[in-house]
Design a protein around this motif. Sequence first.
Motif, PDB file in Angstrom:
ATOM      1  N   UNK A 251       0.857  -1.194   0.000  1.00 15.98           N
ATOM      2  CA  UNK A 251       0.000   0.000   0.000  1.00 15.98           C
ATOM      3  C   UNK A 251       0.891   1.242   0.000  1.00 15.98           C
ATOM      4  N   UNK A 252       1.422   1.536  -1.156  1.00 13.92           N
ATOM      5  CA  UNK A 252       2.307   2.683  -1.327  1.00 13.92           C
ATOM      6  C   UNK A 252       1.789   3.544  -2.469  1.00 13.92           C
ATOM      7  N   UNK A 253       1.869   4.843  -2.290  1.00 16.74           N
ATOM      8  CA  UNK A 253       1.512   5.751  -3.374  1.00 16.74           C
ATOM      9  C   UNK A 253       2.710   6.624  -3.730  1.00 16.74           C
ATOM     10  N   UNK A 254       2.840   6.905  -5.009  1.00 20.27           N
ATOM     11  CA  UNK A 254       3.972   7.674  -5.493  1.00 20.27           C
ATOM     12  C   UNK A 254       3.841   9.148  -5.100  1.00 20.27           C
ATOM     13  N   UNK A 255       4.964   9.757  -4.799  1.00 22.68           N
ATOM     14  CA  UNK A 255       5.020  11.182  -4.467  1.00 22.68           C
ATOM     15  C   UNK A 255       5.814  11.894  -5.557  1.00 22.68           C
ATOM     16  N   UNK A 256       5.189  12.890  -6.151  1.00 20.15           N
ATOM     17  CA  UNK A 256       5.879  13.658  -7.187  1.00 20.15           C
ATOM     18  C   UNK A 256       6.724  14.755  -6.535  1.00 20.15           C
ATOM     19  N   UNK A 257       7.987  14.820  -6.925  1.00 13.01           N
ATOM     20  CA  UNK A 257       8.923  15.786  -6.360  1.00 13.01           C
ATOM     21  C   UNK A 257       9.135  16.912  -7.368  1.00 13.01           C
ATOM     22  N   UNK A 258       8.969  18.167  -6.978  1.00 12.72           N
ATOM     23  CA  UNK A 258       9.142  19.268  -7.934  1.00 12.72           C
ATOM     24  C   UNK A 258      10.607  19.417  -8.360  1.00 12.72           C
ATOM     25  N   UNK A 259      10.831  19.550  -9.660  1.00 12.24           N
ATOM     26  CA  UNK A 259      12.173  19.798 -10.192  1.00 12.24           C
ATOM     27  C   UNK A 259      12.088  20.924 -11.218  1.00 12.24           C
ATOM     28  N   UNK A 260      13.186  21.640 -11.384  1.00  7.48           N
ATOM     29  CA  UNK A 260      13.246  22.726 -12.363  1.00  7.48           C
ATOM     30  C   UNK A 260      13.824  22.198 -13.676  1.00  7.48           C
ATOM     31  N   UNK A 261      13.300  22.664 -14.775  1.00  7.85           N
ATOM     32  CA  UNK A 261      13.748  22.194 -16.089  1.00  7.85           C
ATOM     33  C   UNK A 261      15.240  22.413 -16.292  1.00  7.85           C
ATOM     34  N   UNK A 262      15.738  23.550 -15.784  1.00  9.31           N
ATOM     35  CA  UNK A 262      17.143  23.875 -16.013  1.00  9.31           C
ATOM     36  C   UNK A 262      18.100  22.940 -15.276  1.00  9.31           C
ATOM     37  N   UNK A 263      17.573  22.151 -14.340  1.00 10.59           N
ATOM     38  CA  UNK A 263      18.438  21.197 -13.639  1.00 10.59           C
ATOM     39  C   UNK A 263      18.884  20.053 -14.547  1.00 10.59           C
ATOM     40  N   UNK A 264      18.102  19.761 -15.592  1.00 12.62           N
ATOM     41  CA  UNK A 264      18.473  18.697 -16.518  1.00 12.62           C
ATOM     42  C   UNK A 264      18.066  17.307 -16.059  1.00 12.62           C
ATOM     43  N   UNK A 265      17.289  17.218 -14.990  1.00 11.03           N
ATOM     44  CA  UNK A 265      16.837  15.927 -14.468  1.00 11.03           C
ATOM     45  C   UNK A 265      15.665  15.438 -15.316  1.00 11.03           C
ATOM     46  N   UNK A 266      15.661  14.165 -15.655  1.00 11.71           N
ATOM     47  CA  UNK A 266      14.584  13.581 -16.460  1.00 11.71           C
ATOM     48  C   UNK A 266      13.532  12.978 -15.523  1.00 11.71           C
ATOM     49  N   UNK A 267      12.310  13.497 -15.595  1.00 12.48           N
ATOM     50  CA  UNK A 267      11.210  12.959 -14.798  1.00 12.48           C
ATOM     51  C   UNK A 267      10.556  11.810 -15.570  1.00 12.48           C
ATOM     52  N   UNK A 268      10.377  10.671 -14.912  1.00  8.69           N
ATOM     53  CA  UNK A 268       9.791   9.506 -15.569  1.00  8.69           C
ATOM     54  C   UNK A 268       8.583   9.015 -14.772  1.00  8.69           C
ATOM     55  N   UNK A 269       7.807   8.126 -15.399  1.00  8.53           N
ATOM     56  CA  UNK A 269       6.749   7.393 -14.715  1.00  8.53           C
ATOM     57  C   UNK A 269       6.855   5.924 -15.072  1.00  8.53           C
ATOM     58  N   UNK A 270       6.641   5.074 -14.084  1.00  8.61           N
ATOM     59  CA  UNK A 270       6.725   3.639 -14.328  1.00  8.61           C
ATOM     60  C   UNK A 270       5.579   3.209 -15.250  1.00  8.61           C
ATOM     61  N   UNK A 271       5.771   2.192 -16.073  1.00 11.01           N
ATOM     62  CA  UNK A 271       4.780   1.858 -17.112  1.00 11.01           C
ATOM     63  C   UNK A 271       3.427   1.411 -16.586  1.00 11.01           C
ATOM     64  N   UNK A 272       3.365   0.696 -15.477  1.00 13.29           N
ATOM     65  CA  UNK A 272       2.102   0.140 -15.003  1.00 13.29           C
ATOM     66  C   UNK A 272       1.415   1.031 -13.963  1.00 13.29           C
ATOM     67  N   UNK A 273       2.143   1.394 -12.923  1.00 12.37           N
ATOM     68  CA  UNK A 273       1.549   2.138 -11.808  1.00 12.37           C
ATOM     69  C   UNK A 273       1.717   3.654 -11.926  1.00 12.37           C
ATOM     70  N   UNK A 274       2.453   4.088 -12.946  1.00 14.02           N
ATOM     71  CA  UNK A 274       2.682   5.520 -13.187  1.00 14.02           C
ATOM     72  C   UNK A 274       3.333   6.206 -11.987  1.00 14.02           C
ATOM     73  N   UNK A 275       4.239   5.497 -11.331  1.00 15.79           N
ATOM     74  CA  UNK A 275       4.960   6.065 -10.188  1.00 15.79           C
ATOM     75  C   UNK A 275       6.082   6.969 -10.688  1.00 15.79           C
TER      76      UNK A 275
END
Length: 461
Positions: A251-275
Amino acid sequence: MNELNFPPHFIASLGAENGFDEENFVKAHQFEDAPTSIRVNPFKPSTLKSTQNVPWCANGYYLESRPSFTFDPLFHAGCYYVQEASSMFIDHIFKTINSNSDEEIKVLDLCAAPGGKSTLLNSALQPTDLLVANEIIKTRVPILTDNLNRWGTANTIVTNNDPKDFGRLKSFFDIILVDAPCSGSGMFRKDPDAMNEWSESNVNLCHQRQERILADIYPALKEDGYLIYSTCSYSHQENEDILDWLCAEFELESVRIPVHNEWGIVETQSPQQKAWGYRFYPGKVKGEGLFASCLRKKEHSGDLASFKNNTQQKLPGKELDQVRSYINEPDDFYYFKVNDDWMAINRAHKESLNILQRHLYIKKSGVIIGKLAGKDLIPDHELALSLIVNKDAVLETPLNKDQAIQYLRRDNIDLSTTDKGWTLMTYEGHPLGWAKLLPNRINNYYPKEIRILSAHPPREW
């Protein structure tokens, strides 16, 4: 230019990963050196020369070149930690999920050695919060302990346990960080030898190990507590697939962490649970490979069995008074003895310490103050580096850089002083350790096992 010899099928295995740019990735490994970065200790402010800030960590800085940290006394004093920049993103996650918390929290760093993420977490905690830094591999515990000693706080407990041992601590921790053992592809640029150890079969073995570790540790997390999961791997089997498994099995839910575009970090989501997950690629970020994510637990795993310790130590009052005189704000601490060593930990953690002693193998609790010999305290090195030492109760002997290096080597030091007795040897106001001033000599008490052995001359910052 670095000669590249990526493992067979490695680049092909990343082709479908979100944000992967093969040309950019290869160029970063071939033509760009790994950046050097440090994270300063907010509890020991110093005059470090630094340049560009690490954007996702306020205490993180990039250096223009890599100096000889071995020959910098401020490193030995615990004024900073040499840490890869991408891994400092854990600081951003932690501060995002803990930004409004005024309550005392308990944090576990499960796979803690050598101590980079433990000191990072510790920097964000209050003295009344508790950090448990665990290392599974016994031979790696000493370096973890040494690095936490340098950081100087008294709200840390170091343990040497398998993840399954924490299953007995039901609902004990508010936040658990699992920086999981992985296939290590994120370190290829920093450690090219790691390429020789990578294989698809090892990725699958790591995936299985990660599932076991996470299943073992899950009961120890409180309801509405946070699990931070990270690897230094690019493989989706160790990253997004693990998130899908966690959200499906628990029983876990994903938490979205805010990031800035200029940081160059790639935000992803898992294919099934969209984590939500966060990928770091050299060439896109100024750092090495990392995957990080955060999940919130939405069920209760039961309560820890009640435990009352009826075998509290009977501490001799006169000895306790002697020990307390060496401590700043002595009423803030709980004192106890382990063999002949007097120890202190923040008073708020007395009950937690008793619980952990019952269930885990503890290697370090709070700060070792020292041993009493008659009316004198033989102070411990941990006390010298700690933030709790009462500097009004002890002598201080300032050293210049050459003298500090001599001291850190355990060499003889030529000082002009008429003082006698125990003294804190300091550099730029920061304690390095103890010495004893005698009429005709100085006894150097810097620990033999961590003295400087290298003969190379220092390079200036």
